[in-house]
Scaffold this motif. Structure first.
Motif, PDB file in Angstrom:
ATOM      1  N   GLY B  41      18.860  68.321  -4.303  1.00 28.97           N
ATOM      2  CA  GLY B  41      17.677  68.967  -3.751  1.00 28.97           C
ATOM      3  C   GLY B  41      17.807  69.200  -2.257  1.00 28.97           C
ATOM      4  N   ARG B  42      18.744  68.495  -1.617  1.00 28.61           N
ATOM      5  CA  ARG B  42      18.937  68.661  -0.178  1.00 28.61           C
ATOM      6  C   ARG B  42      20.241  69.360   0.135  1.00 28.61           C
ATOM      7  N   SER B  43      20.989  69.704  -0.897  1.00 31.90           N
ATOM      8  CA  SER B  43      22.308  70.263  -0.662  1.00 31.90           C
ATOM      9  C   SER B  43      22.591  71.366  -1.658  1.00 31.90           C
ATOM     10  N   LYS B  44      22.854  72.577  -1.141  1.00 26.25           N
ATOM     11  CA  LYS B  44      23.083  73.691  -2.063  1.00 26.25           C
ATOM     12  C   LYS B  44      24.389  73.521  -2.819  1.00 26.25           C
ATOM     13  N   LEU B  45      25.409  72.971  -2.162  1.00 34.37           N
ATOM     14  CA  LEU B  45      26.655  72.713  -2.871  1.00 34.37           C
ATOM     15  C   LEU B  45      26.424  71.667  -3.962  1.00 34.37           C
ATOM     16  N   LEU B  66      31.013  76.566   6.625  1.00 30.14           N
ATOM     17  CA  LEU B  66      30.302  77.416   7.581  1.00 30.14           C
ATOM     18  C   LEU B  66      28.797  77.135   7.506  1.00 30.14           C
ATOM     19  N   GLY B  67      28.205  76.773   8.628  1.00 25.54           N
ATOM     20  CA  GLY B  67      26.777  76.434   8.644  1.00 25.54           C
ATOM     21  C   GLY B  67      26.573  74.965   8.335  1.00 25.54           C
ATOM     22  N   ALA B  68      27.276  74.105   9.064  1.00 24.92           N
ATOM     23  CA  ALA B  68      27.285  72.668   8.763  1.00 24.92           C
ATOM     24  C   ALA B  68      25.974  71.978   9.129  1.00 24.92           C
ATOM     25  N   ALA B  69      25.178  72.592  10.005  1.00 26.02           N
ATOM     26  CA  ALA B  69      23.931  71.982  10.483  1.00 26.02           C
ATOM     27  C   ALA B  69      24.195  70.534  10.918  1.00 26.02           C
ATOM     28  N   SER B  70      23.319  69.603  10.578  1.00 32.86           N
ATOM     29  CA  SER B  70      23.524  68.246  11.077  1.00 32.86           C
ATOM     30  C   SER B  70      24.496  67.457  10.209  1.00 32.86           C
ATOM     31  N   ALA B  86      34.263  72.021  10.152  1.00 35.37           N
ATOM     32  CA  ALA B  86      32.819  72.256  10.052  1.00 35.37           C
ATOM     33  C   ALA B  86      32.354  73.124  11.217  1.00 35.37           C
ATOM     34  N   VAL B  87      31.895  74.336  10.912  1.00 34.30           N
ATOM     35  CA  VAL B  87      31.445  75.261  11.946  1.00 34.30           C
ATOM     36  C   VAL B  87      29.918  75.336  11.937  1.00 34.30           C
ATOM     37  N   GLU B  88      29.330  75.181  13.111  1.00 31.65           N
ATOM     38  CA  GLU B  88      27.872  75.296  13.257  1.00 31.65           C
ATOM     39  C   GLU B  88      27.616  75.877  14.633  1.00 31.65           C
ATOM     40  N   PHE B  89      26.623  76.765  14.764  1.00 29.06           N
ATOM     41  CA  PHE B  89      26.443  77.358  16.080  1.00 29.06           C
ATOM     42  C   PHE B  89      25.192  76.913  16.837  1.00 29.06           C
ATOM     43  N   ALA B  90      24.345  76.094  16.233  1.00 29.21           N
ATOM     44  CA  ALA B  90      23.171  75.616  16.975  1.00 29.21           C
ATOM     45  C   ALA B  90      23.504  74.261  17.615  1.00 29.21           C
ATOM     46  N   PRO B  91      23.294  74.110  18.923  1.00 29.36           N
ATOM     47  CA  PRO B  91      23.707  72.876  19.585  1.00 29.36           C
ATOM     48  C   PRO B  91      22.991  71.622  19.075  1.00 29.36           C
ATOM     49  N   LEU B 111      31.577  73.862  17.460  1.00 28.37           N
ATOM     50  CA  LEU B 111      30.375  74.620  17.833  1.00 28.37           C
ATOM     51  C   LEU B 111      30.795  76.070  18.028  1.00 28.37           C
ATOM     52  N   LYS B 112      30.740  76.838  16.944  1.00 31.99           N
ATOM     53  CA  LYS B 112      31.226  78.222  16.991  1.00 31.99           C
ATOM     54  C   LYS B 112      30.318  79.077  16.127  1.00 31.99           C
ATOM     55  N   ASP B 113      30.408  80.386  16.360  1.00 31.15           N
ATOM     56  CA  ASP B 113      29.637  81.361  15.599  1.00 31.15           C
ATOM     57  C   ASP B 113      30.479  81.880  14.435  1.00 31.15           C
ATOM     58  N   ALA B 114      30.023  81.648  13.227  1.00 31.44           N
ATOM     59  CA  ALA B 114      30.794  82.023  12.037  1.00 31.44           C
ATOM     60  C   ALA B 114      30.994  83.531  11.902  1.00 31.44           C
ATOM     61  N   GLN B 133      29.985  78.038   2.246  1.00 26.85           N
ATOM     62  CA  GLN B 133      29.142  78.735   3.218  1.00 26.85           C
ATOM     63  C   GLN B 133      27.668  78.540   2.922  1.00 26.85           C
ATOM     64  N   ASP B 134      26.925  78.135   3.958  1.00 29.02           N
ATOM     65  CA  ASP B 134      25.471  77.976   3.840  1.00 29.02           C
ATOM     66  C   ASP B 134      24.869  78.279   5.202  1.00 29.02           C
ATOM     67  N   VAL B 135      24.925  79.549   5.595  1.00 33.51           N
ATOM     68  CA  VAL B 135      24.487  79.889   6.957  1.00 33.51           C
ATOM     69  C   VAL B 135      23.037  80.361   7.053  1.00 33.51           C
ATOM     70  N   ALA B 136      22.447  80.723   5.944  1.00 36.93           N
ATOM     71  CA  ALA B 136      21.032  81.109   5.962  1.00 36.93           C
ATOM     72  C   ALA B 136      20.683  81.988   7.147  1.00 36.93           C
ATOM     73  N   THR B 137      21.417  83.063   7.302  1.00 35.69           N
ATOM     74  CA  THR B 137      21.137  83.974   8.400  1.00 35.69           C
ATOM     75  C   THR B 137      21.417  85.378   7.901  1.00 35.69           C
TER      76      THR B 137
HETATM   77  C1  LIG Z   1      20.541  75.959   5.683  1.00 38.02           C
HETATM   78  S1  LIG Z   1      21.280  75.323   7.142  1.00 38.02           S
HETATM   79  C2  LIG Z   1      22.708  74.497   6.533  1.00 38.02           C
HETATM   80  C3  LIG Z   1      22.451  73.164   5.850  1.00 38.02           C
HETATM   81  C4  LIG Z   1      23.762  72.455   5.541  1.00 38.02           C
HETATM   82  N1  LIG Z   1      24.724  73.343   4.964  1.00 38.02           N
HETATM   83  C5  LIG Z   1      23.575  71.264   4.655  1.00 38.02           C
HETATM   84  O1  LIG Z   1      23.403  71.472   3.433  1.00 38.02           O
HETATM   85  O2  LIG Z   1      23.650  70.152   5.140  1.00 38.02           O
HETATM   86  C6  LIG Z   1      21.973  76.756   7.860  1.00 38.02           C
HETATM   87  C7  LIG Z   1      22.728  76.490   9.134  1.00 38.02           C
HETATM   88  O3  LIG Z   1      23.547  77.599   9.435  1.00 38.02           O
HETATM   89  C8  LIG Z   1      23.602  77.740  10.820  1.00 38.02           C
HETATM   90  N2  LIG Z   1      24.041  79.101  11.147  1.00 38.02           N
HETATM   91  C9  LIG Z   1      23.326  80.246  11.017  1.00 38.02           C
HETATM   92  N3  LIG Z   1      24.061  81.291  11.444  1.00 38.02           N
HETATM   93  C10 LIG Z   1      25.259  80.796  11.849  1.00 38.02           C
HETATM   94  C11 LIG Z   1      26.424  81.381  12.391  1.00 38.02           C
HETATM   95  N4  LIG Z   1      26.508  82.695  12.602  1.00 38.02           N
HETATM   96  N5  LIG Z   1      27.453  80.577  12.694  1.00 38.02           N
HETATM   97  C12 LIG Z   1      27.380  79.249  12.469  1.00 38.02           C
HETATM   98  N6  LIG Z   1      26.301  78.642  11.968  1.00 38.02           N
HETATM   99  C13 LIG Z   1      25.247  79.401  11.651  1.00 38.02           C
HETATM  100  C14 LIG Z   1      22.204  77.410  11.271  1.00 38.02           C
HETATM  101  O4  LIG Z   1      22.179  77.029  12.638  1.00 38.02           O
HETATM  102  C15 LIG Z   1      21.838  76.275  10.341  1.00 38.02           C
HETATM  103  O5  LIG Z   1      22.120  75.039  10.903  1.00 38.02           O
END
Ligand SMILES: C[S@@+](CC[C@H](N)C(=O)[O-])C[C@H]1O[C@@H](n2cnc3c(N)ncnc32)[C@H](O)[C@@H]1O
Lengths: 280, 210
Positions: B41-45, B66-70, B86-91, B111-114, B133-137
């Protein structure tokens, strides 16, 4: 077409350079970096390569996070300065508008909110049209200031969680702006934090023209303003002391530390208890 | 039902069989000895594995996340995988990701932009087994396509596509069709499936590189 690994041309012992390469390097395409690092003599074997990679990515990312968050503090600084400009301009223009509107309408209230609502009237003459158009400019400026305020409220908790919790988002942003950034604020002694924003008064004092100021912008904090006058100096000192600790934690670790907030609350309570029952 | 990756087991938590991996706890998740609960429920994978999608993870794979979040999901991935980038772009979330990485020898935080793979192609190695990949963007298909270069010839993309990130007003199904269609530029689709009931309006996609 560049295709270079982060380790190429740098020595494994030169951690500053390897960190910089992780942060700022690039490549048009990936490659078998572990193998290439071993071939290049950067790593003894692939296992060592991954150990090196791990410590350098952790360190590089730690630094990059810090830099990015500091870039965020400069967004706060611009936003709070812009908000103050919008507020000041809105108020000045409201005065001018009210003065003029007073010659055309009855009962013109010179306060900002009243002038903003003038904008809803329908003009009957060319002069009224001019005045009401001015009023709508006042309204837009005030709206802009409100939107900047909510931007600050939204950003401050992430950029400076302890300052935000202690001073509120807007005062936190003002302190950061007055110091020229979060890092600069973190490096100021608490005596300086206490009088930030009272530069004119401080200057007069140093020139021998006035007594030393006891508080600057932090006077707007309830803990100073709400403390009886004879103890305001102590309250300002206590608040400034904790604010500079908050700024340091925000700058160096970025984690919210509830203890310092509790300590301040207790300290202020003690200071106020001294006057409790006495004159207020 | 496809087999679980080595290093992932179903274990009993509160009387229910749930996924679990072995590693240092990260976010206060329940544990059972060395095992820690991996909450679908907390993880799409996690949800994709619960749905027995062919995610191509047998254990020990090299992974780009891609989109590692915390670090919630990537911490579990690193528990049973090989090198995990693990790539994440929000500090802000990346700060937490750093502490997850400190407890794991095979997790490399960036800390990079996917959307800009050239900014980390000098660090992330080629011929990887899996991209999660789980970037939700906006532009989720573009992100996946641009990162295809990191995969080996039969490497897999395992993506969670969030409809609302692309277009809040459109019908989710239309959004999914468009995203999947765009993915075919670089990938061959193996399976798609809704991630409900674990995650609403998310499509799980497994694809192999063309
Ligand atoms: C839904 S969350 C990921 C949750 C995580 N995968 C987990 O299950 O623990 C989406 C994440 O993708 C990151 N994100 C969005 N666009 C991105 C990009 N272009 N490059 C890297 N990270 C990105 C967001 O900052 C956010 O932390």
């Amino acid at each position: 077409m560049t295709q270079q690994g982060w380790f190429e041309g740098v020595s494994p012992d030169d951690s500053d350079s390897t960190i910089d390469r992780i942060r700022d390097g690039d490549s048009d395409a990936p490659d078998h970096w572990p193998k290439r690092a071993v071939e290049a003599g950067f790593s003894a074997d692939e296992e060592t390569y991954y150990e090196q990679l791990r410590s350098v990515t952790i360190e590089a990312t730690r630094q990059a996070v810090k830099t990015r968050e500091q870039a965020d503090d400069s967004q706060l600084v611009h936003a709070v300065r812009a908000m103050d400009d919008c507020d000041r301009t809105a108020n000045e223009l409201a005065e001018r508008t009210a003065e003029w509107a007073g010659t055309l309408f009855d009962d013109v209230d010179p306060r900002l909110e009243a002038v903003r609502s003038l904008a809803e009237k329908t003009p009957q003459t060319p002069a009224e049209e001019q005045v009401l158009s001015l009023a709508s400019q006042v309204d837009s400026l005030a709206t802009e200031a409100e939107s900047l305020r909510s931007f600050i409220e939204q950003r401050a908790p992430a950029t400076a969680p302890n300052l935000d919790a202690m001073a509120g988002p807007v005062l936190a942003a003002r302190l950061i702006a007055l110091a020229g950034g979060l890092e600069q604020l973190a490096k100021k002694p608490s005596g300086t934090v206490q009088v930030l924003g009272a530069e004119d008064a401080l200057f007069a004092h140093l020139a021998g023209r006035a007594s030393s100021p006891k508080h600057g912008i932090i006077f707007t904090h309830e803990y100073v303003r709400g403390t009886p006058r004879e103890n305001r100096g102590s309250a300002a000192r206590a608040l400034a002391g904790k604010l500079s600790i908050a700024a340091r934690i925000d700058h160096y670790s970025g984690e919210l530390k509830p203890e310092i907030h509790e300590e301040l609350d207790e300290r202020i309570e003690t200071i106020r208890a001294r006057t409790a029952g006495g004159d207020k | 039902m496809s087999d679980l990756p080595r290093g992932v087991e179903r274990r009993s938590f509160d009387g229910k069989e749930r996924l679990a991996t072995r590693g240092m706890p990260v976010y206060g998740e329940p544990t059972d000895g060395e095992w820690r609960l991996w909450d679908a429920g907390r993880s799409k994978l996690g949800a994709m594995i619960e749905h027995a999608m062919p995610v191509g993870l047998a254990g020990g794979e090299s992974v780009l996340y891609l989109g590692a979040a915390s670090g919630t999901t990537v911490s579990h991935v690193a528990d049973f995988s090989g090198p995990t980038y693990a790539v994440e772009f929000a500090p802000r979330p990346t700060r937490d990701l750093l502490s997850v990485a400190e407890d794991r020898p095979n997790l490399f935080p960036l800390l990079k932009d996917a959307r800009k793979p050239q900014t980390y192609a000098h660090v992330v190695e080629s011929e990887l087994d899996v991209i999660v990949q789980d970037v939700a963007t906006r532009g989720q298909a573009t992100v996946a396509n641009r990162n295809a270069q990191f995969l080996s010839a039969d490497g897999r993309l395992v993506a969670a596509i969030k409809a609302r990130s692309e277009d809040v007003t459109a019908e989710p199904q239309d959004v999914f069709d468009r995203v999947v269609d765009e993915l075919t530029a670089e990938y061959e689709i193996v399976e798609t499936r809704s991630l409900a009931p674990f995650h609403d309006d998310h499509l799980g996609v497994v694809a192999v590189k063309r």
